[in-house]
Design an enzyme around this catalytic site. Structure first.
Site, short mmCIF file in Angstrom:
data_model
loop_
_atom_site.label_atom_id
_atom_site.label_comp_id
_atom_site.label_asym_id
_atom_site.label_seq_id
_atom_site.Cartn_x
_atom_site.Cartn_y
_atom_site.Cartn_z
CG HIS A 92 50.94 37.35 -48.72
ND1 HIS A 92 52.13 37.75 -48.17
CD2 HIS A 92 50.12 38.42 -48.63
CE1 HIS A 92 52.04 39.01 -47.75
NE2 HIS A 92 50.83 39.44 -48.03
CG ASP B 288 61.52 51.41 -66.76
OD1 ASP B 288 61.04 50.93 -67.81
OD2 ASP B 288 62.22 52.43 -66.74
#
Length: 398
Positions: free
Chosen positions: A148, A343
Site C-alpha cells: 500500500h 480493459d
C-alpha cells in the site's frame, strides 16, 4: 467440487526498455502515513481475449517503462523507493473449470493471486505482484497484490488502466504518470505513527474473521437515501456500521468508531497522473448505543459530520478512546476509483473482488457494481465467526 488452479513458476517482469538508473523517489507525507500492508484485488473477466497471460505480461513490461518505481524496492527506512528495476513477480495459471462469478470461495480467491509472506511487506519484497489465471470457458482473472505504500486504490486503478491500454495496442498510456513527493502538497505526519502501526499488527486474540460476500439491496439503499438525503457510500456505511455494531458489540457505552479513507487529491493539489497515496483516514467516534439504537438518520449524520471535519485532528480508530480494536469498523469504497475501468482487450471486468485471509482490523470493502447484479456488493472480514450469523440476520432485518 473444488477448483484446481495450476500455477507456473513465477517469472520476473522488468521494464521493456532498460534505462540508466533513475535514482530514488522520495515518498510523500501521505505515503509515509501508510503502514506497508499488502492489498489484493481480483479483476474477473468473462469475455476472452487472445492469450491473456502473454498479452498482459507483455503489457505489464511496457507499462513498467512509464511506471519505473513499481518495479523498484523500498529503501532508506521506507522513506523512498529505489528505482532498481528489480521487476514484478508474475505467475501464469490455469483453472480446471469455467469462471463462475457466483461461486467464488475464499480458498479460490487465495489461489488467484500471489501472496506476500505476511500481512505486512518487508523492505526487500517487490512492491507489486501479479497473477493471470485462465479458466476453461475463456474467462480469466487478473490478481494484483501490492504494498500500500506504493499506491492507494486510485493510483492502482490508474496503473492497471495503463496496462490495459498497452495490452490493447496503444503506443503509450493516455495518462502521464507522476510519482514524486512534490507532486502533492505536504500533509503533516501523524503524531502517533508508531501507535498506528502497532494497532494494525495482527492480534492473535482476534482470531480468524468470517469472509462474507454480501449485497446491500438497492431498495434498502434507496430507502435510506430518501430518509437522509445522503450518498450511496453514506447509506451503505451507515447500514454496515449499525448492523455490525448490533451483532458484535455488547456494552452500550463501548466506543464503536467508524474509520474510512477519503481521496484528497483535489484538496492537496495533486498533479494530474499522480499515483501515490493521497488519502486521509477519518475516524468517527460514537458509542454502541448511538450507533445500534439511534435512528438511521443520526448514524448518517455522524458519517457526514466526519467527512465535513476531514482536516481536523484525526484519531487512531478508537485506541485513543480506550476502546477494543475489535469494536472498530473500517469501511473503504472501491467504487469510482478506476479499478473497474481496466480493459485488457475484451472489455471491463464483470466483477472486482477483494481478498484478505486474516482479520487485521474489522473491515468492509464496498466494491464496484457487479455485472448483472442489483444493489451494492460488499466483501468483508468484519466479524469473528461467532458473530457472522447475527450480522447477516441484522442486515436481512433492517
Amino acid at each position: 467440487m473444488s477448483v484446481m488452479v495450476s500455477k507456473s513458476s513465477p517469472v520476473v517482469v522488468s521494464p521493456a526498455e532498460p534505462r540508466a538508473p533513475a535514482g530514488d523517489v522520495q515518498l510523500s507525507s501521505f505515503d509515509q502515513r501508510i503502514p506497508p500492508f499488502a492489498v489484493t484485488l481480483l479483476l474477473m473477466f468473462d469475455h476472452p481475449i487472445d492469450k491473456p497471460i502473454e498479452t498482459i505480461k507483455r503489457a505489464l513490461s511496457r507499462a513498467l517503462v512509464h511506471y519505473r518505481p513499481v518495479s523498484g524496492r523500498l529503501a532508506g527506512a521506507e522513506h523512498r523507493i529505489a528505482c532498481t528495476d528489480e521487476g514484478v513477480p508474475f505467475v501464469g495459471a490455469s483453472a480446471s473449470c469455467a469462471l463462475d462469478l457466483e461461486k467464488v470461495t475464499p480458498a479460490l480467491l487465495a489461489d488467484l493471486a500471489v501472496a506476500y509472506a505476511g500481512p505486512f511487506c518487508r523492505r526487500a519484497d517487490p512492491l507489486l505482484q501479479m497473477q493471470v489465471t485462465e479458466f476453461s470457458c475463456g474467462g480469466f482473472v487478473v490478481g494484483v497484490t501490492w504494498n500500500h505504500v506504493l499506491a492507494d486504490g486510485t493510483g492502482m486503478g490508474q496503473f492497471l488502466q495503463a496496462v490495459g491500454e498497452l495490452a490493447r495496442g496503444m503506443p503509450r498510456p493516455s495518462v502521464v504518470p507522476v510519482r514524486w513527493a512534490a507532486a502533492v502538497r505536504d500533509f503533516p505526519p501523524p503524531t502517533a505513527t508508531a501507535e498506528r502501526r502497532s494497532l494494525m499488527k495482527p492480534k492473535e486474540k482476534e482470531g480468524r474473521g468470517a469472509f462474507l460476500d454480501i449485497t446491500v439491496p438497492s431498495s434498502l439503499i434507496g430507502r435510506v437515501k430518501a430518509q437522509c438525503a445522503c450518498t450511496v457510500f453514506e447509506a451503505v456505511a451507515a447500514v454496515l456500521w449499525r448492523c455490525r455494531t448490533r451483532a458484535a458489540v455488547e456494552q452500550p457505552d463501548a466506543p464503536t468508531p467508524l474509520v474510512f479513507p477519503n481521496n484528497v487529491r483535489e484538496l492537496f493539489g495533486a498533479q494530474d497522473g499522480y499515483y501515490g497515496n493521497c488519502t486521509i483516514m477519518k475516524s468517527v467516534q460514537a458509542t454502541r448505543a448511538q450507533v445500534a439504537d439511534g435512528d438511521i438518520r443520526d448514524v448518517v449524520r455522524l458519517i457526514r459530520r466526519g467527512k465535513e471535519t476531514l482536516l481536523e485532528a484525526e484519531g487512531s480508530g478508537g485506541a485513543e478512546a480506550g476502546g477494543d480494536l475489535y469494536n472498530r469498523l473500517a469501511v473503504s469504497s472501491w467504487r469510482r476509483i478506476g479499478l473497474d475501468a481496466a480493459d485488457f482487450g475484451g472489455g471491463t471486468p464483470a466483477r472486482v473482488m477483494w481478498h484478505e485471509d486474516r482479520m487485521v482490523v474489522p473491515e468492509c470493502i464496498v466494491c464496484p457494481p457487479w455485472k448483472g447484479k442489483d444493489g451494492v456488493n460488499v466483501q468483508s472480514l468484519c466479524v469473528r465467526l461467532e458473530h457472522a450469523a447475527a450480522f447477516l440476520a441484522e442486515l436481512a432485518a433492517i
